[in-house]
Motif scaffolding. Structure first.
Motif, PDB file in Angstrom:
ATOM      1  N   GLU A 148      41.540  40.625  30.487  1.00  0.00           N
ATOM      2  CA  GLU A 148      42.091  41.263  31.696  1.00  0.00           C
ATOM      3  C   GLU A 148      41.107  41.141  32.858  1.00  0.00           C
ATOM      4  OE1 GLU A 148      42.505  45.465  31.448  1.00  0.00           O
ATOM      5  OE2 GLU A 148      44.138  45.552  32.916  1.00  0.00           O
ATOM      6  N   LEU A 186      41.604  38.948  36.395  1.00  0.00           N
ATOM      7  CA  LEU A 186      41.505  39.576  37.717  1.00  0.00           C
ATOM      8  C   LEU A 186      40.348  38.995  38.506  1.00  0.00           C
ATOM      9  CD1 LEU A 186      42.129  43.301  36.872  1.00  0.00           C
ATOM     10  CD2 LEU A 186      43.275  42.058  38.693  1.00  0.00           C
ATOM     11  N   TYR A 224      34.195  47.120  35.152  1.00  0.00           N
ATOM     12  CA  TYR A 224      34.653  48.507  35.144  1.00  0.00           C
ATOM     13  C   TYR A 224      35.797  48.781  34.186  1.00  0.00           C
ATOM     14  CZ  TYR A 224      34.269  53.183  36.915  1.00  0.00           C
ATOM     15  OH  TYR A 224      34.021  54.510  37.013  1.00  0.00           O
ATOM     16  N   LEU A 225      36.799  47.896  34.149  1.00  0.00           N
ATOM     17  CA  LEU A 225      37.973  48.156  33.314  1.00  0.00           C
ATOM     18  C   LEU A 225      37.596  48.276  31.844  1.00  0.00           C
ATOM     19  CD1 LEU A 225      40.621  45.789  34.917  1.00  0.00           C
ATOM     20  CD2 LEU A 225      40.458  48.252  35.128  1.00  0.00           C
TER      21      LEU A 225
END
Lengths: 266, 223
Positions: free
Chosen positions: B42, B46, B191-192
């Protein structure tokens, strides 16, 4: 008093203020408890003293800003980042007695050191910034300001729409980490939109902040990923607290003369 | 890929004497999910498809505006555009290096460097562990957004660890510095997956670091 102090009694101030308001999480005092320390200084003749700051909770529950700012974000942002800044600051202050005895506002200005910031500045300023930021939002926020604030915005920006545009533009053109502010400039006696990098806040230029928006990625990434535009618009439409802004403006007018008072003609 | 850039160049040769070249997003030499579990698919998607692409788009826009300003001799605009060019162009440079700095485990990710770079690291830092420790502590201590670099000073022939703020390329810290490895410590890079625990991200990324690429650059630049 030269510095602008938003809180009536600063809850995030050094520990001689005994009233710690609700939601205060006591830091782990590494050596002695409050009581022991007081006994110690009384009987030993004021030897080592420490300044400790506490993590103040936002004035709403962590899920109160859903769906615009998730509970998960609040938990990580307040419980993780903000808490780390407080604990980091306390650790640094343990070693630095010169900074003892300041209010948070004074500490920020002092550690900024006129543009050559001391190592404590980052933590101190970020603690202050986040306290201010949580207060700048409320559940059911957004909409428009009223009365005095609206009047001043229309005077200084032409219209509320124009101000909003400028605010959003500043947020989207910020390079890197930072904050966007609506400030009352003390010298110029007018409102302005400014953006600052990393931990810098308008206190250091002696200006009075009215509203802030955190544009560090950790503030929005979990909820909006890289869609900054959506985050900023949601903030303006649903989160920003104009009530708080009104209160801050009212206090600011005690320090900054915004115009001639309207004296009725007899 | 080469054909694509050739086409854009031909298309823009018609405009202006300068024939402004536009830049495009380089392909990743591996799948988005190939670096798991060190870096999630992910994040990779991104990071590459949105963030890096945004830097390129804005870089192209700034260059176009610069071309216009240069043609008109508009010094104010030329100077005003510098920060946008530095930020977005820097973002393009840095991320292009970053993708090459990473590789899946099955293609040698995480394998320590040997021969010349390995010896140079031992000479300059004592051991690979010491170097990794230094990079991680500097990366963790960086306030705000930026990069932590492992580079070669071409003049002094020394290996260095440096940090840069925002999207400043390594060369802003010294004109003779050549990046061997760069680690993105902007929050969007981790961060995710790691939330605010940047040190965990820094610890895990070494499992997918492409030392082979770093060695190649080192061998080439240290001649």
């Amino acid at each position: 008093m030269g510095s602008f102090c938003y809180h009536t009694f600063p809850a995030s101030s050094h520990r001689l203020v005994s009233d710690f308001s609700q939601g205060f999480k006591s830091p782990k005092l590494p050596y002695l408890s409050n009581q022991q320390e007081r006994w110690f200084s009384r009987y030993q003749g004021a030897s080592k003293v420490f300044a400790y700051y506490g993590l103040r909770a936002p004035p709403y529950k962590l899920d109160a800003l859903e769906p615009y700012m998730s509970r998960r974000t609040l938990e990580k942002h307040w419980g993780g980042h903000h808490r780390n800044y407080v604990e980091g600051l306390n650790k640094q202050l343990e070693k630095n007695e010169v900074l003892y005895g300041c209010t948070m506002d004074e500490l920020v200005k002092l550690t900024y050191n006129n543009g050559n910031p001391l190592p404590e500045f980052n933590n101190a300023a970020q603690v202050w910034n986040h306290d201010f930021f949580w207060d700048s939002m409320q559940p059911g926020g957004g909409d428009m300001p009223k009365l005095g604030v609206l009047q001043q915005i229309e005077k200084d920006f032409g219209s509320f729409t124009n101000f909003r545009e400028k605010f959003v533009e500043a947020a989207l053109t910020l390079f890197g980490s930072g904050w966007v502010w609506l400030v009352l400039k003390r010298e110029e006696r007018r409102l302005a939109v400014i953006k600052t990098s990393n931990a810098v806040c308008p206190l250091v230029w002696d200006d009075i902040p009215i509203i802030s928006l955190d544009m560090w990625e950790h503030a929005y990434y979990l909820d909006y990923k890289n869609d900054k535009g959506k985050y900023v618009n949601v903030f303006m439409n649903h989160l920003v607290s104009w009530n708080v802004a009104t209160g801050r403006m009212a206090r600011a007018e005690a320090f900054v003369n915004l115009g001639e008072p309207k004296i009725p003609i007899a | 890929m080469a054909l694509r850039s050739l086409m854009t160049r031909k298309a823009t040769l018609g405009l202006g004497l300068r024939g402004l070249q536009t830049f495009s997003l380089p392909d990743l030499p591996y799948d988005y999910g190939a670096l798991e579990p060190a870096i999630s698919g992910e994040i990779m998607q991104l990071h590459h498809h949105k963030h890096h692409q945004a830097y390129i788009t804005n870089y192209n826009k700034a260059l176009e505006q610069l071309e216009g300003a240069l043609a008109k001799g508009d010094t104010t605009s030329i100077v005003k555009l510098q920060s946008a060019i530095k930020f977005n162009g820097g973002g393009h440079i840095n991320h292009s290096i970053f993708w090459k700095n990473l590789t899946p485990v099955r293609e040698g990710g995480g394998e320590p460097p040997h021969s010349s770079l390995g010896w140079a690291i031992d000479t300059n830092f004592g051991s690979l562990e010491a170097l990794v420790q230094k990079i991680n502590s500097e990366g963790a201590a960086l306030q705000g957004s930026g990069w932590v670099w492992f580079g070669l000073d071409k003049e002094s022939k020394k290996l260095v660890v440096e940090t840069t703020a925002n999207q400043d390329p390594l060369v802003t810290k010294g004109q003779h510095l050549v990046p061997l490895l760069g680690i993105d410590v902007w929050e969007h890079a981790y961060y995710l997956q790691y939330k605010n625990v940047r040190p965990d991200y820094l610890k895990n990324i070494w499992k997918v670091i492409n030392w082979k690429y770093a060695s190649e650059v080192y061998d080439k630049e240290s001649k």
